[in-house]
Every structure is written in C-alpha cells, then in structure tokens.
Design an enzyme around this catalytic site. Sequence first.
Site, PDB file in Angstrom:
ATOM      1  N   ASN A  25      44.267  96.160  42.265  1.00 50.17           N
ATOM      2  CA  ASN A  25      44.483  97.717  41.894  1.00 50.17           C
ATOM      3  C   ASN A  25      43.640  98.520  42.858  1.00 50.17           C
ATOM      4  OD1 ASN A  25      42.187  96.882  39.819  1.00 50.17           O
ATOM      5  ND2 ASN A  25      42.336  99.661  40.102  1.00 50.17           N
ATOM      6  N   CYS A  26      43.775  99.717  43.510  1.00 50.91           N
ATOM      7  CA  CYS A  26      42.624 100.149  44.585  1.00 50.91           C
ATOM      8  C   CYS A  26      43.212 102.124  43.754  1.00 50.91           C
ATOM      9  CB  CYS A  26      43.726 100.815  45.710  1.00 50.91           C
ATOM     10  SG  CYS A  26      45.128 101.331  45.896  1.00 50.91           S
ATOM     11  N   ILE A  27      43.095 103.025  43.810  1.00 47.31           N
ATOM     12  CA  ILE A  27      42.713 103.742  43.286  1.00 47.31           C
ATOM     13  C   ILE A  27      43.783 104.855  43.336  1.00 47.31           C
ATOM     14  CG2 ILE A  27      42.704 105.355  44.755  1.00 47.31           C
ATOM     15  CD1 ILE A  27      39.583 106.910  44.189  1.00 47.31           C
ATOM     16  N   ARG A  29      47.086 103.186  42.870  1.00 52.40           N
ATOM     17  CA  ARG A  29      48.189 101.754  42.896  1.00 52.40           C
ATOM     18  C   ARG A  29      48.039 100.528  42.785  1.00 52.40           C
ATOM     19  NH1 ARG A  29      49.628 103.150  48.450  1.00 52.40           N
ATOM     20  NH2 ARG A  29      48.002 104.879  48.482  1.00 52.40           N
ATOM     21  N   TYR A 545      34.637 104.670  44.722  1.00 58.84           N
ATOM     22  CA  TYR A 545      35.278 103.156  45.274  1.00 58.84           C
ATOM     23  C   TYR A 545      34.900 102.559  45.146  1.00 58.84           C
ATOM     24  CZ  TYR A 545      39.607 100.238  44.755  1.00 58.84           C
ATOM     25  OH  TYR A 545      40.919  99.444  44.168  1.00 58.84           O
TER      26      TYR A 545
END
Length: 641
Positions: A25-27, A29, A545
């Site tokens: 998972n990114c910020i 999606r 992040y």
Amino acid sequence: MNNKELAEVIVQNLGGEKNIANLTNCITRLRIDLKSRNNIDLEAIKGYDEVLSVIDQGTIQIVLGPGKVTKVANEIHESTNITVDVEGEEDSSEFDLAEDTKASYKAKQTSSFQQLFRHIGNIFVPIVPGLVASGLMLGIANLILNMADAGLINQSVLESDWYNLLQSIGGLLFGSLGVFVGINTAREFGGTMVLGGIAGLLIYAPVLGDIGTLSLFGLGLSINTGLGGLLGVIIAAYLFTKIEKFVRNRVHDSLDLVLTPLITVMVGALATIIVIQPVAGILMKGITWFLVDIMLETGGVFGGFILSATFLPLVTVGMHQGLIPVHLELIEQFGSTTLLPILAMAGGGQVGAMFAIYLKTNSKRLKNTVASVTPVGILGIGEPLIYGVTLPLGRPFITASLGAGFGGAFLSFFSVGAITVGPSGIVMIPLIADNKYLLYTVGLLISYIGGFALTYLFGFKEEMVNKLYGEAPEQPKQKDTAEAVQNDNKEEETQIKSPMTGMLRPLNELSDEVFANELVGKGIAIQPEEGKLYAPADGTISTIYPTGHAIGITTTDGAEILLHIGLDTVKIEEKVFTLHVSQDDTVEAGQLLCTFDTEAITSQGYDLTSPIVITNSNDYAAITPVEVEHVEAGKELLELK
C-alpha cells in the site's frame, strides 16, 4: 461498510488470500499482484462506495484515498496471513504511529557517529537469541550447583554426564563468540564471511598467549590471547574486508581465488597483531574504566541513576547497540555485567508511565494503545511503549526515564549483575548472577513506581492526546442567535500557497489515472524547477510516507492537503528524498518540508510533475487554482470556498 468488512470483500473478490502473491500500500491505493486471474471480480470491488477506483494494469490498483488505504491494509494483514508491505519501506507490514515515530527517529540517525552504532547493532543483534539461550542454560546449571551446595539435591548430580553436557552446551557460543562477530562484521561491510571469521579466531587464538613476546624488526612485541576483545574483532574483520576489496580490484580474475584470500589473511593478521589488538585493548580498558570504575564504583548510586535515566535517549539515536560488546567484555573479565541490569531499569520506568497514563487519560484510543503495549513492556520489549506512546507524547518519555533512575540506583548499590546479554523486564530474572534474583525484582518494581509517580504527577496532561493522534478538542456548540446564523451563512475562503516553484498543469493532463480523474480530490499539479517542497499553509503533518515522496498536511482551517512529489516515485529505490519534518509536527506556511534530487528522479525516467490535491474536496463549494502558467513557492496557488 467498515474497514474490516471492506478488507474482507476485497480479498474475497480477488480470489481469496491464497491467490494474492504480493500486496503493498502506498499513500492512496493498494497494489496487488495475483497468482491467477481466474475467479476474480474487479467490477464487484468497483461497486462499493468506499472504493474510489480500480485500475488494472497487470498489477491491480484499488484506490481508497489517504488514511483509508492504511486502515484497510492493516485490516487485511490482521485478518489473513497476507503480508502487507508499505511501498518504499522494507520489512514493514503495518504503518502505524509507533512505526512512523520510530522511522522518523531512525531517519535522523545520519551522523557518522550514529551510523557506527547502527553497524554495531547489525553485527550483534543476530547473535542475541543465541546469547539468551546459552545464558539461560548456564543459569540452569548455576541453579543446580547452588541447590547442590545448599544440600537440596545430591552432590553426585554435579558429576553426572547430563550436568556436564548442560554446562558445555551453554558455554559453546561464549567460547566461539569472536568467530560469529567476525562473520557478521564481514557480512555487514560486504566482505567474505569466512575471512571475517578468521579475524575473530585470530584475536582469541591460544597460540598468542603461548608466544607472549613476538620479535618483529628487532622489537619485542607483547601479544596475548583476547587482547582487544570483541571490539578488536570488529576492527580486524572490517580491515580484512577493506584489504580483500582492495586486492580483488587489482588482481586478474584467474588469480583471485588464490591471491585475494591469501593476501587478505596475511596482511590483515599482521596488522591485527601489531596495531589493532593493542589499540583496541586500550579502548576497551578506557570504556570499562569509565563505566565501571567511574560511573558505578566511584559514582555509586548516583552513577546508577544517571546510567538508567539516560539510556532511553541513547536508544532513540541508535547508540545503545554499541554497548553490547562492552557487556560481553565485562562478562569475559568479571563473569557478569553489572551495567546491563542497571540499563534494563529504563524499560521499567516506561512500564510505570503506562500505568499512570492509563489512569489519567480519558481517551479510549490511548487507553487501548497503552493496554496493548504494556504486557510486552513488562516482558522486556520496550519499543512499542517508547515509539507508540511516551516519545510522541514528549514529557512522559522524560518522566519515565527519570523514574527508571531510582531502580538503577538501587541495583548499583547492591552490584546486581547479569551472566549474559538478553532482554530486560521480568525475562531477565533467570539471567541474574550470584542468586540476586530478588534484588533485581525489587529494582524493577522501584523503576515501575518511579516512572508511575513522576508521570502521574508531572508527565501527562489530557491535551497531549491531541498531539499524539491529531484529534482536535471538541468545539463548543454555537449559540442559536441571529448573529450565529449570519456567520454560518457567510462564505469562508481559505488561501493555499504554492509549495513549489514551477509551471502549473491541470490534473486532467497527468498520466496517473487516480490524480487525472480527481479520485482523491481536486487541485493542481506543478512541474517543479528546484528540489524543494514547502508547507502551503499553517497546520499539522497528518501523514508522512517513509520514502519522503508524499506528505499530508491538515491546515488550521481544516483543509486536508496531499503533496505528492512526482508520479510513481514511490518505486524509486535510491534515497532521493530527504525529509525535514516528522509525523504530527506543527508547521508554518513556507517551512521547508522535504528536499529531493530532481536530476536523479528524472534520469530514471520518472515524471516529476507533482499533484497538489485537497483530499477533503467535498467539504468545499469551490476549489479554484490561480490563473497563471508559472508560480513561485509561497505565492497563492488555490482558493478554497
């Protein structure tokens, strides 16, 4: 649908957890790689209101938006056997407050001095489980010996094969510790591990003690087995690695297997005996003199207090690992280390602070966090307590550290030692030397009480919960007056400044469908001309992040802004982003948040166009970009109504 239910239907419509090969998972999606595309239903996933979009480009992207994506990813991790990785951060399955705080402190460990201690930690941490197991076996053997001396069991037990075997197995690792340290040192610095092992064998070679004096160039060189200790092993193995790389780069490939290890061992051994052992011996004597003779013997209870109270600050900057060879050297010299139990009291102070915070706070969320981390703290694992609660809160970290000092002072007075390196808390009790188990337990209770008392009286206020979770205090209800109604009907405007200098581009021109279709919010994109990102408004860092490529800010006016440097830049493996802020930091408009290497990013083919998005766009009647082609950092960029 709550986050847990959403996580379940996503996994189900992707063919079940066994069909998911990789999930990150990114910020904004989730990114999923599947083993098979049979029995999947992407249209069903698209049909849920909580899902902003589903993009199928080989790797399936499920767009959920900032904040939401992390919660759903955590639910997937907790309810299945799927490992959820955070893109851009190795070995991370959860992206919570404790991990954020820990990551931010590790990111600040950039000086050469701090990097040195991180290397030492990487060398010794893999050995610790073996040290604990060996120490416990020796502790059991000691217990049997004490029971036999006290007449509780027959003395013949001490002559049995089983007892001798127990002692022998327990002592195996300690007898060959130099080899393991040498191997790990070579691995840490990119050398051949067996050559590092030879460096460890050399330091402790019995022949050195048999020779005593070595004639070299007409000089009588005094040598001895174990001179320099494990510090000497680290330095020697590091030197072996440097020699190996130097030689390998200069010999023909056909001779590499013969000449490189031969020259490495011969030159490295000579340098170790002549230089490294004497120098390392002086250094180890100096360190043990300061810690034992000055801090503990001369300083007494005051020295014990200082050592306990200052240990956790050392942990946050990564310097605590550098003490492992010191503990082992003390065990080698004296049979136990009195330093380790004293430092272990630092964890006791944190546990005491947990009880104080639990009793004082009204926040259910904080109570739940404290309740979940306290048991592992009692067992001697302090990181969740430090990085999840006391350090983000601030003051409780200080009061817990000071409270621990009282336990350290108590143990210092009674000279309580440990027979090996291992975890702290109650788990250390079997490792205590000379049957001083009760004294160690009393010291631990004193640390609990000290951390509790100081935190309860001076360390915690309910307002700190806002800092920890970013929760705004409840606002008083507005009076139902004509003036209040008139104020409610007024159109409020918020000005968002540009976080970068560069050319403006509308979001619909971007190649990334998520931003182009405004799935996570409306805004504008900037083609930056320099590698600097500034705060676009006064507010709080709500999301950050690990890679540094994306930062979320909640402004004092309630706007939620996502600053995303470039497109797909989360995939960049090199360190091209340098963060200057941490999670929950309060920032002012124009404050530098991040610097980045524009040349390194574009040279790898990444689009540096950076979306600036208002993720709570539905809260505004209009979001209007300025009508210019070029904008300077700090100038007006967006108007929110």
